[in-house]
Design an enzyme around this catalytic site. Structure first.
Site, PDB file in Angstrom:
ATOM      1  N   ARG A 283       0.815  -1.219   0.000  1.00 43.27           N
ATOM      2  CA  ARG A 283       0.000   0.000   0.000  1.00 43.27           C
ATOM      3  C   ARG A 283       0.847   1.268   0.000  1.00 43.27           C
ATOM      4  O   ARG A 283       0.333   2.353   0.228  1.00 43.27           O
ATOM      5  CB  ARG A 283      -0.882   0.024   1.256  1.00 43.27           C
ATOM      6  CG  ARG A 283      -2.069  -0.880   1.163  1.00 43.27           C
ATOM      7  CD  ARG A 283      -2.945  -0.730   2.393  1.00 43.27           C
ATOM      8  NE  ARG A 283      -4.046  -1.656   2.349  1.00 43.27           N
ATOM      9  CZ  ARG A 283      -4.746  -2.013   3.409  1.00 43.27           C
ATOM     10  NH1 ARG A 283      -4.448  -1.525   4.601  1.00 43.27           N
ATOM     11  NH2 ARG A 283      -5.742  -2.849   3.284  1.00 43.27           N
TER      12      ARG A 283
ATOM     13  N   GLU B  32      -2.085  -9.378  -4.894  1.00 40.21           N
ATOM     14  CA  GLU B  32      -3.391 -10.004  -5.113  1.00 40.21           C
ATOM     15  C   GLU B  32      -3.255 -11.489  -5.459  1.00 40.21           C
ATOM     16  O   GLU B  32      -4.062 -12.303  -5.042  1.00 40.21           O
ATOM     17  CB  GLU B  32      -4.193  -9.273  -6.200  1.00 40.21           C
ATOM     18  CG  GLU B  32      -4.867  -8.002  -5.705  1.00 40.21           C
ATOM     19  CD  GLU B  32      -5.737  -8.200  -4.457  1.00 40.21           C
ATOM     20  OE1 GLU B  32      -6.439  -9.211  -4.361  1.00 40.21           O
ATOM     21  OE2 GLU B  32      -5.691  -7.340  -3.558  1.00 40.21           O
TER      22      GLU B  32
ATOM     23  N   GLN C 204      -6.248 -17.148  -1.276  1.00 43.76           N
ATOM     24  CA  GLN C 204      -6.191 -18.292  -0.351  1.00 43.76           C
ATOM     25  C   GLN C 204      -5.158 -18.165   0.767  1.00 43.76           C
ATOM     26  O   GLN C 204      -4.870 -19.141   1.448  1.00 43.76           O
ATOM     27  CB  GLN C 204      -5.886 -19.609  -1.081  1.00 43.76           C
ATOM     28  CG  GLN C 204      -6.375 -19.652  -2.481  1.00 43.76           C
ATOM     29  CD  GLN C 204      -7.087 -20.932  -2.801  1.00 43.76           C
ATOM     30  OE1 GLN C 204      -7.642 -21.559  -1.934  1.00 43.76           O
ATOM     31  NE2 GLN C 204      -7.093 -21.295  -4.051  1.00 43.76           N
ATOM     32  N   THR C 205      -4.525 -17.010   0.948  1.00 43.40           N
ATOM     33  CA  THR C 205      -3.523 -16.885   2.013  1.00 43.40           C
ATOM     34  C   THR C 205      -3.745 -15.584   2.774  1.00 43.40           C
ATOM     35  O   THR C 205      -4.084 -14.566   2.186  1.00 43.40           O
ATOM     36  CB  THR C 205      -2.091 -16.914   1.414  1.00 43.40           C
ATOM     37  OG1 THR C 205      -1.986 -18.061   0.573  1.00 43.40           O
ATOM     38  CG2 THR C 205      -1.034 -17.027   2.488  1.00 43.40           C
TER      39      THR C 205
ATOM     40  N   TYR D 246       0.101 -23.451  -2.926  1.00 45.13           N
ATOM     41  CA  TYR D 246      -0.727 -23.177  -4.111  1.00 45.13           C
ATOM     42  C   TYR D 246       0.146 -22.595  -5.233  1.00 45.13           C
ATOM     43  O   TYR D 246      -0.032 -21.457  -5.657  1.00 45.13           O
ATOM     44  CB  TYR D 246      -1.868 -22.201  -3.779  1.00 45.13           C
ATOM     45  CG  TYR D 246      -2.839 -22.729  -2.750  1.00 45.13           C
ATOM     46  CD1 TYR D 246      -3.858 -23.617  -3.111  1.00 45.13           C
ATOM     47  CD2 TYR D 246      -2.744 -22.357  -1.412  1.00 45.13           C
ATOM     48  CE1 TYR D 246      -4.746 -24.105  -2.163  1.00 45.13           C
ATOM     49  CE2 TYR D 246      -3.630 -22.847  -0.467  1.00 45.13           C
ATOM     50  CZ  TYR D 246      -4.633 -23.711  -0.852  1.00 45.13           C
ATOM     51  OH  TYR D 246      -5.508 -24.190   0.088  1.00 45.13           O
TER      52      TYR D 246
ATOM     53  N   TYR E 292     -13.156 -12.559  -8.674  1.00 44.34           N
ATOM     54  CA  TYR E 292     -12.713 -11.806  -7.495  1.00 44.34           C
ATOM     55  C   TYR E 292     -11.435 -11.003  -7.792  1.00 44.34           C
ATOM     56  O   TYR E 292     -11.368  -9.791  -7.548  1.00 44.34           O
ATOM     57  CB  TYR E 292     -12.461 -12.761  -6.299  1.00 44.34           C
ATOM     58  CG  TYR E 292     -11.710 -12.045  -5.214  1.00 44.34           C
ATOM     59  CD1 TYR E 292     -12.372 -11.153  -4.380  1.00 44.34           C
ATOM     60  CD2 TYR E 292     -10.321 -12.182  -5.080  1.00 44.34           C
ATOM     61  CE1 TYR E 292     -11.689 -10.414  -3.434  1.00 44.34           C
ATOM     62  CE2 TYR E 292      -9.633 -11.449  -4.136  1.00 44.34           C
ATOM     63  CZ  TYR E 292     -10.322 -10.579  -3.310  1.00 44.34           C
ATOM     64  OH  TYR E 292      -9.632  -9.843  -2.386  1.00 44.34           O
TER      65      TYR E 292
ATOM     66  N   ASP F 185     -14.573 -10.995  -1.308  1.00 46.56           N
ATOM     67  CA  ASP F 185     -13.879 -12.126  -0.675  1.00 46.56           C
ATOM     68  C   ASP F 185     -14.673 -12.519   0.570  1.00 46.56           C
ATOM     69  O   ASP F 185     -15.755 -11.990   0.830  1.00 46.56           O
ATOM     70  CB  ASP F 185     -12.424 -11.749  -0.342  1.00 46.56           C
ATOM     71  CG  ASP F 185     -12.326 -10.714   0.779  1.00 46.56           C
ATOM     72  OD1 ASP F 185     -13.376 -10.153   1.168  1.00 46.56           O
ATOM     73  OD2 ASP F 185     -11.207 -10.475   1.269  1.00 46.56           O
TER      74      ASP F 185
ATOM     75  N   CYS G 208     -15.785  -6.533  11.735  1.00 41.57           N
ATOM     76  CA  CYS G 208     -16.905  -7.465  11.559  1.00 41.57           C
ATOM     77  C   CYS G 208     -16.333  -8.873  11.423  1.00 41.57           C
ATOM     78  O   CYS G 208     -16.441  -9.525  10.400  1.00 41.57           O
ATOM     79  CB  CYS G 208     -17.724  -7.050  10.326  1.00 41.57           C
ATOM     80  SG  CYS G 208     -19.365  -7.758  10.314  1.00 41.57           S
TER      81      CYS G 208
ATOM     82  N   CYS H  75     -19.222  -5.251  17.450  1.00 41.79           N
ATOM     83  CA  CYS H  75     -20.348  -4.348  17.182  1.00 41.79           C
ATOM     84  C   CYS H  75     -20.305  -3.101  18.062  1.00 41.79           C
ATOM     85  O   CYS H  75     -20.711  -2.028  17.632  1.00 41.79           O
ATOM     86  CB  CYS H  75     -21.671  -5.077  17.376  1.00 41.79           C
ATOM     87  SG  CYS H  75     -21.802  -6.534  16.341  1.00 41.79           S
TER      88      CYS H  75
ATOM     89  N   CYS I  50     -18.334  -0.554  16.420  1.00 39.45           N
ATOM     90  CA  CYS I  50     -18.551  -0.448  14.969  1.00 39.45           C
ATOM     91  C   CYS I  50     -19.316   0.831  14.630  1.00 39.45           C
ATOM     92  O   CYS I  50     -20.393   1.084  15.187  1.00 39.45           O
ATOM     93  CB  CYS I  50     -19.334  -1.674  14.507  1.00 39.45           C
ATOM     94  SG  CYS I  50     -19.848  -1.554  12.803  1.00 39.45           S
TER      95      CYS I  50
HETATM   96  S1  SF4 Z   1     -22.707  -3.820  13.775  1.00 43.36           S
HETATM   97 FE1  SF4 Z   1     -20.845  -3.704  12.589  1.00 43.36          FE
HETATM   98  S2  SF4 Z   1     -19.529  -5.325  13.426  1.00 43.36           S
HETATM   99 FE2  SF4 Z   1     -21.615  -5.721  14.109  1.00 43.36          FE
HETATM  100  S3  SF4 Z   1     -22.465  -7.150  12.606  1.00 43.36           S
HETATM  101 FE3  SF4 Z   1     -23.022  -5.074  11.966  1.00 43.36          FE
HETATM  102  S4  SF4 Z   1     -21.413  -4.431  10.564  1.00 43.36           S
HETATM  103 FE4  SF4 Z   1     -20.636  -6.206  11.684  1.00 43.36          FE
END
Ligand code: SF4
Length: 335
Positions: free
Chosen positions: A22, A38, A43-44, A83, A121, A139, A191, A198, A201
């Site tokens: 990046r 990429e 797969q890794t 792979y 993908y 993904d 997530c 959450c 989030c």
């Molecule tokens: S609140 Fe955020 S972390 Fe929780 S399930 Fe929803 S998107 Fe995922």
């Protein structure tokens, strides 16, 4: 949910990981880094890829150098990452890009997806990351985030269609590359598969799963059945050598240099001759759980397709980790 791109980009700007592909670099270098990373990330996991990526781009610094490289060198640098078909496809892709596209990634998705080893993908990821196109590479991480946000089962046959429809209604952003990275990163860090964070989030206000306390945990992957194999090693006792040949019989080990391998259909279907049992061990490869019985015999005669390979050799020749593991076990016979 028109706020989604803004919110997720805000999170990304404040939380993104510093990854070697990046970095700010010239357009050509950036494209090369995106391409290599990429292919490696298929797969890794990120943390496994980082040291391989750094070594790879140090030894082969650009697309032209990669296209001129011989395949053995590419495979050697890939050694341990597994792979190996990815390495071969990356090499082929580099050759095509240099020859047909003036050492650049084509702009059109339809052309990118035709490159060796590039599926839906990877083509989406390359289009988004290299050309800032409005493509969402879906993904495992992205799939989970979107399935929870919009409460769509991951196994829903129309998942991709539904997601595309939702995204087509979102306001345009001029940061498509960042949005693609942000969604992947958000899935990996916030997530998360088992315990999504959450509480912290910044999308919870908009998340259908959070509102209904239904987190759509990813379905348990079906258990993969273990399969039994017998591996037979011809050994030269005095020269410390093992006979290896390219395997043509088992597709998931295609073209690996290795001793003779057979599926153990029944417990008594052992190869005829004076074979000694050495050990049993397990090796998972390409989603196949292998339960292996290892046999050996000291001999000077080997079947035609085999070649002797020095057990102590640490040279430049590419030997897959699968075969290296066998050699480590065989080495004990010479102690
Ligand atoms: S609140 Fe955020 S972390 Fe929780 S399930 Fe929803 S998107 Fe995922």
């Amino acid at each position: 949910m028109s706020i989604l791109p803004k919110k997720i980009l805000y999170w990304y700007d404040n939380n993104k990981r510093i990854l070697p592909w990046r970095i700010n670099a010239s357009k050509n270098k950036k494209e090369y880094y995106i391409l290599v990373s990429e292919f490696m990330l298929q797969q890794t996991q990120v943390k496994t890829v980082i040291p391989y990526f750094l070594k790879f781009v140090t030894k082969i610094p650009n697309l032209k150098a990669l296209s001129k490289c011989n395949e053995k060198k590419v495979l050697k640098l890939w050694e341990g990452l597994g792979y190996y078909k990815r390495a071969k496809n990356l090499h082929k892709t580099a050759t095509i890009l240099v020859k047909n596209y003036n050492s650049k990634l084509p702009k059109k998705f339809e052309k990118i997806i035709k490159l060796p080893g590039v599926g839906e993908y990877t083509a989406s990821a390359l289009s988004a990351l290299a050309h800032n196109k409005a493509c969402i590479p879906i993904d495992g991480n992205v799939k989970r985030v979107l399935s929870r946000l919009f409460l769509i089962e991951e196994c829903n046959a129309n998942f991709h269609k539904k997601v595309k429809k939702i995204f087509s209604k979102l306001p345009n952003t001029n940061r498509n590359a960042d949005l693609a990275e942000a969604l992947m990163e958000f899935g990996a860090i916030i997530c998360r598969p088992k315990i999504p964070l959450c509480k912290i989030c910044n999308l919870k206000k908009y998340c259908k799963s959070f509102k209904r306390e239904n987190y759509l945990l990813p379905k348990k992957s079906f258990s993969i059945k273990e399969k039994k194999y017998n591996i037979y090693c011809y050994l030269n006792k005095y020269k410390k050598k093992i006979a290896l040949a390219k395997n043509q019989d088992l597709s998931f080990l295609n073209n690996f240099k290795m001793p003779e391998i057979q599926m153990a259909v029944a417990s008594n279907n052992l190869k005829k001759g004076r074979w000694h049992y050495l050990c049993n061990y397990k090796n998972n490869i390409s989603n196949i759980k292998m339960n292996i019985n290892l046999f050996y015999k000291f001999t000077k005669k080997i079947p035609k397709k085999f070649h002797w390979y020095s057990i102590n050799k640490s040279g430049n020749e590419f030997i897959p980790s699968f075969t290296k593991k066998i050699i480590t076990k065989i080495e004990k016979l010479y102690l």
